[in-house]
Motif scaffolding. Structure first.
Motif, mmCIF file in Angstrom:
data_model
loop_
_atom_site.group_PDB
_atom_site.id
_atom_site.type_symbol
_atom_site.label_atom_id
_atom_site.label_comp_id
_atom_site.label_asym_id
_atom_site.label_seq_id
_atom_site.Cartn_x
_atom_site.Cartn_y
_atom_site.Cartn_z
ATOM 1 N N ALA A 9 0.839 -1.211 0.000
ATOM 2 C CA ALA A 9 0.000 0.000 0.000
ATOM 3 C C ALA A 9 0.875 1.262 0.000
ATOM 4 C CB ALA A 9 -0.933 -0.007 1.210
ATOM 5 N N ASN A 10 1.937 1.271 0.791
ATOM 6 C CA ASN A 10 2.849 2.418 0.808
ATOM 7 C C ASN A 10 3.521 2.601 -0.545
ATOM 8 O OD1 ASN A 10 2.328 3.213 3.414
ATOM 9 N ND2 ASN A 10 4.058 2.119 4.288
ATOM 10 N N PHE A 11 3.901 1.507 -1.171
ATOM 11 C CA PHE A 11 4.531 1.580 -2.487
ATOM 12 C C PHE A 11 3.553 2.149 -3.515
ATOM 13 C CE2 PHE A 11 5.884 -0.386 -6.555
ATOM 14 C CZ PHE A 11 7.118 0.254 -6.665
ATOM 15 N N ASP A 12 2.302 1.697 -3.469
ATOM 16 C CA ASP A 12 1.272 2.216 -4.385
ATOM 17 C C ASP A 12 1.069 3.725 -4.172
ATOM 18 O OD1 ASP A 12 0.910 -0.261 -5.548
ATOM 19 O OD2 ASP A 12 -0.836 -0.767 -4.307
ATOM 20 N N THR A 13 1.070 4.161 -2.917
ATOM 21 C CA THR A 13 0.952 5.592 -2.619
ATOM 22 C C THR A 13 2.130 6.353 -3.197
ATOM 23 O OG1 THR A 13 -0.281 5.139 -0.598
ATOM 24 C CG2 THR A 13 0.788 7.288 -0.743
ATOM 25 N N LEU A 14 3.321 5.791 -3.059
ATOM 26 C CA LEU A 14 4.521 6.423 -3.594
ATOM 27 C C LEU A 14 4.450 6.525 -5.114
ATOM 28 C CD1 LEU A 14 7.192 7.548 -2.529
ATOM 29 C CD2 LEU A 14 8.154 5.264 -2.774
ATOM 30 N N LEU A 15 3.963 5.482 -5.782
ATOM 31 C CA LEU A 15 3.819 5.518 -7.236
ATOM 32 C C LEU A 15 2.822 6.590 -7.671
ATOM 33 C CD1 LEU A 15 3.790 1.726 -8.215
ATOM 34 C CD2 LEU A 15 5.630 3.394 -8.546
ATOM 35 N N ARG A 16 1.699 6.704 -6.952
ATOM 36 C CA ARG A 16 0.709 7.738 -7.284
ATOM 37 C C ARG A 16 1.298 9.136 -7.101
ATOM 38 N NH1 ARG A 16 -2.536 4.451 -4.375
ATOM 39 N NH2 ARG A 16 -2.683 5.900 -2.627
ATOM 40 N N ALA A 17 2.036 9.324 -6.014
ATOM 41 C CA ALA A 17 2.662 10.628 -5.770
ATOM 42 C C ALA A 17 3.657 10.958 -6.878
ATOM 43 C CB ALA A 17 3.348 10.637 -4.403
ATOM 44 N N ALA A 18 4.417 9.975 -7.316
ATOM 45 C CA ALA A 18 5.381 10.202 -8.394
ATOM 46 C C ALA A 18 4.661 10.544 -9.694
ATOM 47 C CB ALA A 18 6.256 8.964 -8.582
ATOM 48 N N ALA A 19 3.592 9.833 -10.008
ATOM 49 C CA ALA A 19 2.842 10.087 -11.239
ATOM 50 C C ALA A 19 2.226 11.477 -11.232
ATOM 51 C CB ALA A 19 1.763 9.020 -11.421
ATOM 52 N N ASP A 20 1.844 11.968 -10.059
ATOM 53 C CA ASP A 20 1.221 13.285 -9.929
ATOM 54 C C ASP A 20 2.237 14.414 -9.746
ATOM 55 O OD1 ASP A 20 -1.238 12.033 -10.075
ATOM 56 O OD2 ASP A 20 -1.562 12.036 -7.907
ATOM 57 N N GLY A 21 3.520 14.067 -9.684
ATOM 58 C CA GLY A 21 4.545 15.083 -9.443
ATOM 59 C C GLY A 21 4.565 15.574 -8.010
ATOM 60 N N ASN A 22 4.135 14.719 -7.092
ATOM 61 C CA ASN A 22 4.043 15.106 -5.681
ATOM 62 C C ASN A 22 5.053 14.362 -4.812
ATOM 63 O OD1 ASN A 22 1.941 16.984 -5.993
ATOM 64 N ND2 ASN A 22 0.464 15.323 -6.110
ATOM 65 N N LEU A 23 6.307 14.352 -5.242
ATOM 66 C CA LEU A 23 7.389 13.779 -4.432
ATOM 67 C C LEU A 23 8.361 14.883 -4.073
ATOM 68 C CD1 LEU A 23 8.458 10.405 -6.101
ATOM 69 C CD2 LEU A 23 7.120 10.758 -4.043
#
Length: 84
Positions: A9-23
């Motif tokens: 779940a944390n990895f999926d959240t990290l992927l979504r943040a990366a896709a949205d430019g939110n890292l």
């Protein structure tokens, strides 16, 4: 060896943040050693303020020396190099 649901779940959240430019990469101090750490964070907004959620820190040295990979021939084991 199965990856636990919370890690997935944390990895999926990290992927979504990366896709949205939110890292973000943020400099912090390690709570135990007080050494500087460079922490990968997801960036969100709450009540008009930024909310940084830490996911982990970047390896200080060679990351290949820091981790033992899973053993493809043993689903419960890891590849351990012989001691030198």
């Amino acid at each position: 060896m199965a990856i636990p649901d919370h890690a997935r779940a944390n990895f999926d959240t990290l992927l979504r943040a990366a896709a949205d430019g939110n890292l973000a990469l943020m400099e912090c101090l390690d709570a135990s050693t007080r050494e500087p750490r460079y922490v990968l964070c997801a960036v969100g907004r709450s009540d008009g303020e930024y909310l940084l959620t830490p996911f982990g820190h970047l390896a200080d040295a060679n990351p290949y020396d820091a981790y033992l990979p899973p053993d493809p021939d043993d689903p419960t084991g890891f590849i351990v190099s012989p001691a030198t």
